[in-house]
Design a protein around this motif. Structure first.
Motif, PDB file in Angstrom:
ATOM      1  N   PRO A   1       0.804  -1.239   0.000  1.00 49.28           N
ATOM      2  CA  PRO A   1       0.000   0.000   0.000  1.00 49.28           C
ATOM      3  C   PRO A   1       0.826   1.274   0.000  1.00 49.28           C
ATOM      4  CG  PRO A   1      -0.016  -1.015   2.168  1.00 49.28           C
ATOM      5  CD  PRO A   1       0.652  -1.995   1.248  1.00 49.28           C
ATOM      6  N   LEU A   2       2.104   1.175   0.312  1.00 53.27           N
ATOM      7  CA  LEU A   2       3.014   2.292   0.210  1.00 53.27           C
ATOM      8  C   LEU A   2       4.206   1.807  -0.623  1.00 53.27           C
ATOM      9  CD1 LEU A   2       5.033   2.607   3.557  1.00 53.27           C
ATOM     10  CD2 LEU A   2       3.860   0.533   2.849  1.00 53.27           C
ATOM     11  N   ASN A   3       4.880   2.690  -1.350  1.00 48.99           N
ATOM     12  CA  ASN A   3       4.929   4.137  -1.225  1.00 48.99           C
ATOM     13  C   ASN A   3       4.161   4.815  -2.361  1.00 48.99           C
ATOM     14  OD1 ASN A   3       6.924   4.209   1.070  1.00 48.99           O
ATOM     15  ND2 ASN A   3       8.028   2.989  -0.390  1.00 48.99           N
ATOM     16  N   SER A   4       3.042   4.242  -2.732  1.00 53.09           N
ATOM     17  CA  SER A   4       2.155   4.976  -3.618  1.00 53.09           C
ATOM     18  C   SER A   4       1.517   6.106  -2.813  1.00 53.09           C
ATOM     19  CB  SER A   4       1.082   4.051  -4.202  1.00 53.09           C
ATOM     20  OG  SER A   4       0.402   3.351  -3.181  1.00 53.09           O
ATOM     21  N   ASN A   5       1.119   7.142  -3.511  1.00 52.65           N
ATOM     22  CA  ASN A   5       0.538   8.303  -2.854  1.00 52.65           C
ATOM     23  C   ASN A   5      -0.638   8.818  -3.688  1.00 52.65           C
ATOM     24  OD1 ASN A   5       0.153  10.267  -0.972  1.00 52.65           O
ATOM     25  ND2 ASN A   5       1.961  11.484  -1.521  1.00 52.65           N
ATOM     26  N   PRO A   6      -1.871   8.600  -3.239  1.00 50.56           N
ATOM     27  CA  PRO A   6      -2.238   8.171  -1.895  1.00 50.56           C
ATOM     28  C   PRO A   6      -1.934   6.696  -1.653  1.00 50.56           C
ATOM     29  CG  PRO A   6      -4.189   8.265  -3.268  1.00 50.56           C
ATOM     30  CD  PRO A   6      -3.067   8.846  -4.089  1.00 50.56           C
ATOM     31  N   PRO A   7      -1.587   6.349  -0.422  1.00 47.65           N
ATOM     32  CA  PRO A   7      -1.411   4.931  -0.104  1.00 47.65           C
ATOM     33  C   PRO A   7      -2.751   4.205  -0.151  1.00 47.65           C
ATOM     34  CG  PRO A   7      -1.283   6.264   1.889  1.00 47.65           C
ATOM     35  CD  PRO A   7      -1.360   7.218   0.749  1.00 47.65           C
ATOM     36  N   THR A   8      -2.705   2.891  -0.259  1.00 46.92           N
ATOM     37  CA  THR A   8      -3.916   2.096  -0.459  1.00 46.92           C
ATOM     38  C   THR A   8      -4.559   1.802   0.887  1.00 46.92           C
ATOM     39  OG1 THR A   8      -2.692   1.098  -2.294  1.00 46.92           O
ATOM     40  CG2 THR A   8      -4.821   0.142  -1.764  1.00 46.92           C
ATOM     41  N   ILE A   9      -5.313   2.791   1.398  1.00 40.97           N
ATOM     42  CA  ILE A   9      -5.905   2.674   2.733  1.00 40.97           C
ATOM     43  C   ILE A   9      -7.416   2.899   2.728  1.00 40.97           C
ATOM     44  CG2 ILE A   9      -3.771   3.229   3.959  1.00 40.97           C
ATOM     45  CD1 ILE A   9      -4.764   6.101   4.237  1.00 40.97           C
ATOM     46  N   ASP A  10      -7.997   3.080   1.540  1.00 44.06           N
ATOM     47  CA  ASP A  10      -9.447   3.225   1.446  1.00 44.06           C
ATOM     48  C   ASP A  10      -9.878   2.831   0.041  1.00 44.06           C
ATOM     49  OD1 ASP A  10      -8.724   5.430  -0.152  1.00 44.06           O
ATOM     50  OD2 ASP A  10      -9.065   6.867   1.465  1.00 44.06           O
ATOM     51  N   ILE A  11     -11.178   2.828  -0.203  1.00 47.36           N
ATOM     52  CA  ILE A  11     -11.685   2.363  -1.488  1.00 47.36           C
ATOM     53  C   ILE A  11     -11.247   3.253  -2.655  1.00 47.36           C
ATOM     54  CG2 ILE A  11     -13.789   1.956  -2.835  1.00 47.36           C
ATOM     55  CD1 ILE A  11     -13.088  -0.295  -0.917  1.00 47.36           C
ATOM     56  N   PRO A  12     -11.312   4.580  -2.560  1.00 46.26           N
ATOM     57  CA  PRO A  12     -10.858   5.390  -3.709  1.00 46.26           C
ATOM     58  C   PRO A  12      -9.404   5.139  -4.096  1.00 46.26           C
ATOM     59  CG  PRO A  12     -12.188   6.721  -2.231  1.00 46.26           C
ATOM     60  CD  PRO A  12     -11.952   5.413  -1.519  1.00 46.26           C
ATOM     61  N   SER A  13      -8.515   4.997  -3.112  1.00 43.67           N
ATOM     62  CA  SER A  13      -7.101   4.754  -3.440  1.00 43.67           C
ATOM     63  C   SER A  13      -6.916   3.369  -4.040  1.00 43.67           C
ATOM     64  CB  SER A  13      -6.226   4.932  -2.198  1.00 43.67           C
ATOM     65  OG  SER A  13      -6.621   4.064  -1.157  1.00 43.67           O
ATOM     66  N   LEU A  14      -7.682   2.378  -3.571  1.00 42.96           N
ATOM     67  CA  LEU A  14      -7.602   1.034  -4.146  1.00 42.96           C
ATOM     68  C   LEU A  14      -8.130   1.032  -5.574  1.00 42.96           C
ATOM     69  CD1 LEU A  14      -7.098  -2.005  -3.988  1.00 42.96           C
ATOM     70  CD2 LEU A  14      -9.340  -2.241  -2.888  1.00 42.96           C
ATOM     71  N   GLN A  15      -9.246   1.705  -5.807  1.00 46.32           N
ATOM     72  CA  GLN A  15      -9.814   1.772  -7.164  1.00 46.32           C
ATOM     73  C   GLN A  15      -8.843   2.427  -8.140  1.00 46.32           C
ATOM     74  OE1 GLN A  15     -13.508   3.808  -6.178  1.00 46.32           O
ATOM     75  NE2 GLN A  15     -14.685   1.947  -6.579  1.00 46.32           N
ATOM     76  N   LEU A  16      -8.177   3.475  -7.689  1.00 45.29           N
ATOM     77  CA  LEU A  16      -7.215   4.159  -8.543  1.00 45.29           C
ATOM     78  C   LEU A  16      -6.079   3.214  -8.927  1.00 45.29           C
ATOM     79  CD1 LEU A  16      -6.090   6.652  -9.932  1.00 45.29           C
ATOM     80  CD2 LEU A  16      -5.186   7.411  -7.712  1.00 45.29           C
ATOM     81  N   LYS A  17      -5.564   2.465  -7.960  1.00 45.34           N
ATOM     82  CA  LYS A  17      -4.483   1.528  -8.257  1.00 45.34           C
ATOM     83  C   LYS A  17      -4.964   0.419  -9.186  1.00 45.34           C
ATOM     84  CE  LYS A  17      -1.214   0.803  -5.197  1.00 45.34           C
ATOM     85  NZ  LYS A  17      -0.416   0.290  -4.044  1.00 45.34           N
ATOM     86  N   GLU A  18      -6.182  -0.059  -8.975  1.00 46.30           N
ATOM     87  CA  GLU A  18      -6.748  -1.095  -9.839  1.00 46.30           C
ATOM     88  C   GLU A  18      -6.835  -0.617 -11.287  1.00 46.30           C
ATOM     89  OE1 GLU A  18      -9.767  -3.369  -6.708  1.00 46.30           O
ATOM     90  OE2 GLU A  18     -10.473  -1.687  -7.902  1.00 46.30           O
ATOM     91  N   GLU A  19      -7.294   0.611 -11.467  1.00 44.46           N
ATOM     92  CA  GLU A  19      -7.430   1.165 -12.823  1.00 44.46           C
ATOM     93  C   GLU A  19      -6.074   1.291 -13.501  1.00 44.46           C
ATOM     94  OE1 GLU A  19      -9.426   4.815 -12.064  1.00 44.46           O
ATOM     95  OE2 GLU A  19     -11.318   3.831 -11.488  1.00 44.46           O
ATOM     96  N   LEU A  20      -5.077   1.743 -12.773  1.00 39.77           N
ATOM     97  CA  LEU A  20      -3.743   1.897 -13.347  1.00 39.77           C
ATOM     98  C   LEU A  20      -3.140   0.546 -13.706  1.00 39.77           C
ATOM     99  CD1 LEU A  20      -2.464   4.649 -10.895  1.00 39.77           C
ATOM    100  CD2 LEU A  20      -2.767   4.933 -13.364  1.00 39.77           C
ATOM    101  N   ALA A  21      -3.281  -0.432 -12.822  1.00 39.00           N
ATOM    102  CA  ALA A  21      -2.709  -1.749 -13.081  1.00 39.00           C
ATOM    103  C   ALA A  21      -3.379  -2.425 -14.270  1.00 39.00           C
ATOM    104  CB  ALA A  21      -2.814  -2.617 -11.837  1.00 39.00           C
ATOM    105  N   ALA A  22      -4.690  -2.248 -14.398  1.00 38.03           N
ATOM    106  CA  ALA A  22      -5.410  -2.859 -15.516  1.00 38.03           C
ATOM    107  C   ALA A  22      -4.876  -2.355 -16.852  1.00 38.03           C
ATOM    108  CB  ALA A  22      -6.897  -2.558 -15.396  1.00 38.03           C
TER     109      ALA A  22
END
Length: 431
Positions: free
Chosen positions: A93-114
């Motif tokens: 969950p770090l050192n991405s910013n925002p770190p993956t600590i809630d649903i919006p930050s997780l969704q953002l990472k999911e979209e980028l990885a896809a």
């Protein structure tokens, strides 16, 4: 039977045996393993003399996207792992910013990885002081588990938890049926010792190592295990660096606690003498230990006391390692080495006569089983066609054959005994 891909004549590493045989793939899944499989028009890969291992699973990487893509990023990071024979990673969950600590930050990472990842991925959620009420949402969304620090994380947006926050978080994670991954070093001990070193102007790599002693790892491990006993929380200890901690964790397993541990490839291949040749690129936390500690840690791998091996790939932009701008304590502590985990385990296996099935277990089967990933981690019918194809031939690490975004690494100039010649993820060649 119609198939898409046929691996012919390779040395196939199955969970129960190693044999020369063929493997048939249809729609990205293994459909048959046999001494000889007739080709009916599939794409054929001739693999005589080559070793075929299950694609490695790296349960501990930091790709730092979004927010710090200049440190690594998903595109370069996934390509680097593919070059090392990996087909699945768990991004921290770090050192991405925002770190993956809630649903919006997780969704953002999911979209980028896809959009960017060339191999498969899962994500760790974070446990931080302010998000205990968000853990359930993250679990429902499918995070692989949660990561917390009980020492200073070194990354301001991702704060460590105190003892009460850790207990509360562990109780909630237990209720959710998830695993908590812990960076286990005593913050009180490391902060106290670091402050004393700074006050005395003792800023060498040796001083840094002395500020993060094995005792700090042991204390944190013992505390977390005590908390696990009263909360029922499943634990996974990341980057364990000392035989003492390994033994304590195994004793807890024997008492029935739901606990696992990893160590990292750099703790197996290197020791604190690496500072002489690689300087700040050998800095990590916990630090590299003395040669005798390194040897004992390798022996514990050989004895089956360590569940699996990861990279803890944690690079940064070059300026954060620049000792003309900061002292050794201030420089970023993280190893750039995600490409070399499987090769490192193969090196240990060759030196200590470990079987190829043990290599497969340490790099693929065990992490898949620990995190209940039922379609990966083995070369077996019904599993994803994830393969690392290896040959026994020298491979010297250079900047030219390193696929990470930044090329300086503790692994530079290291000569491995094997090389990765191709990687397939769900039947598609990714390297």
């Amino acid at each position: 039977m119609s198939i898409d891909l046929l691996l012919k004549g390779g040395t196939i590493v199955e969970p129960h045996q190693v044999s020369v045989c063929d493997v048939a793939v249809k729609d990205g899944v293994i459909v048959k393993i046999a001494p000889v499989i007739e080709n009916n028009g599939a794409h054929v890969i001739e693999l005589e003399g080559k070793i075929v291992l299950p694609g490695a699973i790296d349960a501990h990487v930091h790709f730092n996207e979004p927010g710090n893509v200049e440190w690594e990023g998903i595109a370069t990071g996934s390509r680097m792992l593919a070059a090392g024979g990996a087909t699945l990673y768990f991004d921290m969950p770090l050192n991405s910013n925002p770190p993956t600590i809630d649903i919006p930050s997780l969704q953002l990472k999911e979209e980028l990885a896809a959009k960017k990842s060339i191999i498969d991925y899962r994500f760790w959620g974070g446990l931080v002081p302010e998000n205990i009420d968000k853990l359930e949402q993250l679990a429902e969304r499918g995070v692989i588990g949660f990561k917390a620090f009980i020492s200073n994380s070194g990354f301001e947006p991702f704060q460590s938890v105190d003892n009460m926050e850790l207990l509360t978080g562990m109780k909630e994670i237990s209720r959710l049926g998830k695993i908590l991954a812990l960076h286990a070093e005593s913050d009180e001990m490391t902060s106290f010792l670091s402050q004393k070193k700074l006050e005395q102007g003792k800023l060498t790599p040796k001083d840094y190592c002395e500020s993060r002693p094995i005792a700090a790892e042991v204390e944190a491990v013992q505390r977390a295990l005590s908390y696990a006993e009263i909360t029922g929380c499943a634990l996974h200890f990341v980057h364990i660096s000392s035989p003492e901690a390994v033994n304590i964790i195994n004793e807890a397993k024997n008492r029935g606690l739901n606990v696992s541990l990893e160590t990292c490839a750099h703790y197996l291949l290197f020791n604190d003498e690496a500072f002489e040749s690689h300087g700040v690129y050998a800095k990590c936390a916990p630090p590299l230990r003395a040669p005798n500690v390194q040897r004992k840690l390798v022996e514990l791998v050989v004895e089956g006391k360590i569940d699996f091996i990861t990279s803890d790939h944690s690079p940064c932009s070059p300026d954060l390692k620049d000792l003309s701008k900061r002292n050794f304590f201030e420089a970023w502590g993280g190893i750039n080495g995600g490409q070399f985990t499987l090769l490192s385990v193969l090196e240990v296996a060759k030196e200590y006569q470990l079987s190829l099935t043990t290599v497969a277990k340490l790099t693929a089967e065990a992490p898949a089983e620990r995190f209940k990933i039922t379609n990966k981690g083995k070369i077996a019918v019904g599993f994803d066609a994830d393969f690392a194809i290896v040959e026994e031939a020298p491979f010297i690490v250079t900047k030219q054959n390193s696929y990470a975004k930044h090329k300086d690494s503790i692994y530079e100039n290291h000569e491995f005994k094997h090389r990765i010649i191709a990687t397939y993820c769900r039947g598609t060649q990714v390297f």
